[in-house]
Design a protein around this motif. Structure first.
Motif, PDB file in Angstrom:
ATOM      1  N   ALA C 309       2.127  -1.937  -4.296  1.00  0.00           N
ATOM      2  CA  ALA C 309       1.175  -2.350  -2.998  1.00  0.00           C
ATOM      3  C   ALA C 309       1.661  -3.848  -2.631  1.00  0.00           C
ATOM      4  N   GLY C 310       1.807  -4.449  -3.642  1.00  0.00           N
ATOM      5  CA  GLY C 310       2.191  -6.044  -2.967  1.00  0.00           C
ATOM      6  C   GLY C 310       3.438  -5.905  -2.548  1.00  0.00           C
ATOM      7  N   GLN C 311       4.585  -4.975  -3.150  1.00  0.00           N
ATOM      8  CA  GLN C 311       5.835  -5.077  -3.028  1.00  0.00           C
ATOM      9  C   GLN C 311       6.225  -4.562  -1.566  1.00  0.00           C
ATOM     10  N   PHE C 312       5.480  -3.795  -0.989  1.00  0.00           N
ATOM     11  CA  PHE C 312       5.996  -3.062   0.208  1.00  0.00           C
ATOM     12  C   PHE C 312       4.926  -3.515   1.162  1.00  0.00           C
ATOM     13  N   TYR C 313       3.579  -4.010   0.914  1.00  0.00           N
ATOM     14  CA  TYR C 313       2.884  -4.496   1.821  1.00  0.00           C
ATOM     15  C   TYR C 313       2.418  -6.179   1.926  1.00  0.00           C
TER      16      TYR C 313
END
Ligand code: SF4
Ligand code: SF4
Ligand code: SF4
Ligand code: FES
Lengths: 487, 162, 329
Positions: C309-313
């Motif tokens: 979630a953090g990587q892509f958003y």
């Protein structure tokens, strides 16, 4: 309970808000300095990989992202128990010195200094950088712009970006310094030393040469006897990037030192329901309210407190300036808050000298700038001295290095209690029964917190000292008597 | 509270034209019953599935998304269903990290002849999502404009400190 | 600043912002003088004293151009967004916070209550009574107010109508300078403004397109975290070395600053042109470099991205398809 109607203007402009309540006689009963925002980094960093913390926490503050970048990188090093190679540490400190140079320059010339250069009673339209330029000559404006650009350039050369640098990772940095970059930094550093000396000279001529200003500095309205803290090296000399924290009491006696890992034994934070920002205090002394003295845990973390808490500066020219500072002001410790502006210039000179020292260090261009962490990540604390106060990042991770707990005590926050006290004292001194509150009086109150260089980018969003300030004065019944703003 | 009994999940199915779409068709003609909760959208191949489609479906009110494709090795465009598999696995991880239950997105391989199998998969999925309840993405405890709700949790503390 | 009321009016405002966007504008250096020459600066808290009342007093639509940075975190931000929308002909969402929520938007992964519980209950906080800041508090001397914390971070567009978007955290100064030039030229009839809703001050392709690192369309068997690598090849694409670089889905405009400095692109310029959802595009991009057809093996490789979630958003959560769907205007 009578509920007061919320004044929409006050709420909308509440980037930084001071509420002053008057008693029945029209004197100041109490003041509240409110910070209107919370963003919640301590919550939403949980779950993120620890190597991203230097990038995520940058976004706490665009004025001092370098400080968060460094504190986060050091905490991440500690989480892995990895020691970056010497060149990597030196590169980080060099970046950081460039940042300090820019930041202190900005504060002195654009934010805090104009009060002195122009005089506290000068019209507001002149009490700014343009006024300073008019008074001391056109070339100074160019120099200030140059100084800011040089500092940013150093940050960019090492950190990859001017705002929100990106190169520090657990175990070091991602980019070694090339020789031509080093040479450029050295050149800028030498210029920076001259600029810092020039700035101290300017302070000498304009401020110290004027007895009225000296009286203002030494007067009691802007004095508070509190504890002082500051990051120092092994010789108890000021260091911005690394070391242990020295704590001295209001008499100047050393209460002790603490290493970053011991911070929870020394610092506690208090929550008040009327503001989003917490109030840190010395845990060993305890919270006794917004009061001065040895019994009160209130401390400051500012250029002035650092001079008080250290035994000197690690570079020769800055050391001379340090000695002169205390000899003119009557010895250690100095509690007159307005002297912070001068202390900042002493640090400016140190930052400049440190740039040259590091840029001429034979190791600085070493290609070895990263050590691969091998231990299982667990917990780590990283501390740097941010221009506006000690910055502490504390992380607990799982065995993959994903954050489980985050605690941040940011620069400006350290001084929140002290600032609130300074505001109250100034308000009590200047707002009296029968006195019409004017813009000039507002400025005197503002001058009480400007030395702290409050940066609510960290706490909220305004730039150092540029907080759109609203002062609301209410009578004993809580009715709004008057509103003044700094415009 | 949701009325679980009367909750009819909405599921969007992205199906491959060459296999599973036909399987669904077959199920229809062979009168194999499967719940009417699935709205099928035909793709030329599962490899055509952009993760955006799934997010759009969920954002638009779907309670679940079904993705179907030809069995491994049988994709008409060679290895495109492996691409779909990789995307699906990463997408599901991401959705779970954003707070979704993994059962709400499902990948099923079904050949054109497997109408019964597909009907069974749909049935299972509908039952699982029925048990989970509506996705209610909007409600999940976030109502941005309702300021009083937003702060209500802290009121007790005011009394404590006053 | 100019006092000539006949010039077009300019405003810049920070909502829930770190101040970096303002610094980036100030770093355009002499361009500020162009702004001052071309516009009557009516409202700009960082550069001049705030005059909220003056803004309020202006007729609707009186401000030609407003640059709005920072996200929408509380009711004060909402009120300012509405006010400036009313008063401005062109309202620009400036920087990642205003356009897509930025890093602070990651707070939307947790309920507001948890944000409070964490912030006011840390290991160094002494708070046995569980005190939380309140929008309204009765103190002995009177009632005190602070803004109401909203339950989510929202983008500017989720609160008011927006004319243009300038991406970046912060937008790079050279890009800001180009936008200033464009607007000034358009005011003089020498250039045309792009259609409403356009992203300006950035490129139309991806960071990879500006990145000097060599790409060989190589697939990988493992993702690595940057600190784990003994040596990082200085000339080879980071993603092909296994480092999760977001360059393939991120809009160009910065000149690929981070990959040039040896660090992965973390995505601050937001989705590339035409990309509806940043995360979806990144998921597709990352999935495509995974070198396996075997589900078990694929899962093992994907374990190398521990925080999807953090990587892509990272910068775009508040503006993402899923989150936008619950941000009711
Ligand atoms: S976009 Fe980035 S630089 Fe701008 S305010 Fe937000 S965090 Fe700061
Ligand atoms: S993925 Fe990253 S390193 Fe590779 S080409 Fe794109 S921007 Fe450069
Ligand atoms: S490389 Fe990526 S993260 Fe770095 S400045 Fe450019 S867009 Fe932002
Ligand atoms: S053709 Fe059916 S999955 Fe590719």
């Amino acid at each position: 309970m009578t509920r007061l109607t919320i004044d929409p203007i006050t709420r909308l402009e509440g980037h930084g808000k001071i509420e002053i309540f008057l008693d029945d006689d029209g004197n100041v009963a109490n003041t509240y300095f409110q910070i209107p925002e919370l963003r919640g980094f301590e919550r939403f960093c949980v779950g993120r990989p620890v190597e991203e913390m230097p990038l995520l926490t940058n976004r706490i503050c665009g004025v001092c992202p370098e400080a968060h970048h460094m504190a986060a990188a050091k905490a991440a090093d500690a989480v892995y128990g990895v020691e970056p190679p010497p060149a990597a540490k030196k590169l980080r400190e060099l970046l950081y010195s460039g940042f300090y140079f820019t930041d202190h320059t900005t504060h002195f010339y654009a934010l805090g200094g104009p009060d002195f250069v122009m005089g506290p009673d000068a019209p507001v339209a002149e009490r700014n950088i343009l006024g300073v330029i008019h008074k001391v000559g056109l070339e100074i404006g160019g120099k200030v712009i140059q100084a800011r650009q040089y500092g940013h350039r150093i940050v960019e050369l090492i950190g990859g970006r001017k705002v929100h640098p990106c190169t520090s990772i657990p175990g070091g940095v991602t980019k070694a310094l090339k020789e031509h970059e080093r040479a450029e930094i050295e050149k800028m550093g030498r210029w920076a030393i001259e600029f810092a000396q020039f700035s101290l000279k300017l302070f000498d001529d304009i401020v110290l040469g004027n007895p009225a200003y000296v009286d203002l500095i030494l007067g009691d309205v802007y004095a508070h006897r509190t504890y002082s803290i500051g990051l120092v090296d092994a010789n108890n000399k000021i260091n911005f990037y690394d070391g242990r924290v020295s704590v001295v009491d209001p008499d100047g006696a050393r209460l002790g030192f603490y290493t970053p890992a011991e911070y929870t034994e020394w610092i506690s934070e208090r929550v008040e329901p009327w503001t989003y920002l917490k109030f840190p205090y010395l845990k060993k002394i305890g919270w006794k309210g917004f009061v001065d003295g040895k019994e009160s845990g209130v401390y400051t973390s500012t250029p002035l407190s650092r001079l008080n808490a250290s035994d000197g500066m690690a570079t020769p020219l800055a050391q001379e300036a340090y000695e002169r500072f205390f000899s003119v002001l009557g010895g250690k410790p100095v509690h007159q808050r307005l002297a912070t502006h001068w202390a900042r210039l002493v640090e400016l000179l140190y930052a400049a000298e440190r740039i040259v020292e590091l840029a001429t260090d034979p190791e600085i261009t070493s290609p070895k700038v990263h050590a691969v962490p091998t231990a299982t990540p667990t917990e780590g604390i990283g501390v740097v001295e941010a221009p506006r106060g000690l910055l502490t990042h504390h992380y607990v991770t799982d065995e993959r290095g994903l954050l489980k707990k985050v605690n941040l005590i940011v620069g400006t926050t350290n001084n929140y209690a002290a600032m609130s006290m300074s505001i109250k004292k100034a308000a009590q001194a200047f707002i009296k029964q029968g006195v019409v509150v004017t813009e000039g009086i507002l400025n005197r109150v503002e001058m009480a917190f400007r030395p702290y260089d409050p940066c609510f980018g960290c706490a909220t969003h305004a730039l150092p000292g540029e907080m759109p300030l609203v002062l609301t004065i209410r009578d004993a019944k809580g009715e709004v008597v008057r509103q003044v703003r700094n415009c | 509270m949701v009325d679980q009994e009367h909750f009819e999940p909405v599921i969007i199915g992205f199906t491959c034209n060459w296999c599973s779409y036909r399987a669904a068709d077959l199920a229809g003609t062979a009168r194999v019953k499967y719940p009417p909760n699935v709205r099928l959208i035909r793709l030329m191949c599962s490899g055509r599935l952009d993760p955006t489609f799934v997010l759009k479906a969920l954002a638009g009110g779907a309670d679940g998304v079904l993705i179907t494709g030809c069995h491994p090795g049988e994709c008409h465009y060679l290895e495109q269903n492996y691409k779909a598999l990789r995307r699906f696995l990463l997408l599901r991880r991401t959705l779970v990290a954003m707070g979704l239950e993994p059962a709400r997105v499902r990948l099923v391989w079904a050949s054109a002849a497997e109408g019964v199998k597909l009907a069974h998969e749909i049935e299972t999925m509908v039952a699982e999502i029925r048990a989970l309840g509506p996705l209610r993405w909007r409600q999940n405890g976030f109502t941005p404009d309702n300021a009083h709700d937003a702060h209500a949790f802290a009121v007790a503390a005011e009394e404590v400190s006053a | 600043m100019s006092v000539n009321g006949s010039k077009p009016k300019f405003a810049m405002y920070w909502a829930s912002s770190c101040g970096g966007c303002e610094i980036a504008v100030l770093n355009t250096g002499l361009k500020i003088l162009d702004v001052d020459a071309a516009f009557d600066v009516v409202f700009w808290p960082v550069a001049m004293d705030a005059k909220y009342k003056d803004v309020e007093a202006l007729p609707d639509g009186a401000i030609t151009l407003t640059l709005f940075n920072g996200g929408i975190r509380n009711d004060e931000n909402v009120a300012m967004a509405k006010l400036l929308r009313r008063k401005s002909q062109i309202l620009v969402a400036f920087g990642s916070c205003a356009t897509e929520g930025c890093i602070p938007g990651l707070a939307n992964l947790s309920p507001a209550r948890e944000v409070f519980d964490t912030a006011y209950g840390t290991v160094s906080t002494e708070n046995p009574m569980g005190v939380r800041p309140q929008p309204e508090v009765k103190m002995p001397e009177g009632v005190l107010h602070i803004p109401v914390f909203a339950s989510t971070v929202r983008t500017l567009e989720q609160v008011v109508d927006v004319d243009y978007f300038i991406p970046g955290c912060p937008p790079e100064s050279h890009q800001i300078a180009l936008v200033i030039d464009l607007v000034i030229q358009a005011l003089n009839g020498k250039a045309q403004l792009p259609p409403k809703g356009a992203t300006i001050g950035a490129g139309a392709s991806t960071v990879c397109d500006e990145c000097p690192r060599q790409r060989n369309v190589k697939k990988i068997r493992a993702f690595v975290r940057i600190q784990e690598l003994e040596t990082v090849d200085p000339d080879l694409c980071l993603l092909e070395q296994g480092i999760p670089c977001n360059g393939p889905a991120i809009r160009n405009g910065c000149g690929a600053l981070c990959p040039r400095a040896g660090a992965q692109c973390i995505g601050c310029y937001g989705p590339a042109e035409g990309v509806v959802d940043n995360g979806a595009r990144l998921i597709a991009a990352f999935a495509s470099v995974v070198d396996s057809n075997d589900p078990v093996e694929i899962e093992r490789i994907l374990d190398g991205i521990p925080d999807p979630a953090g990587q892509f958003y990272r910068f775009s959560l508040a503006g993402s398809l899923l989150h936008a769907s619950r941000a009711v205007r």
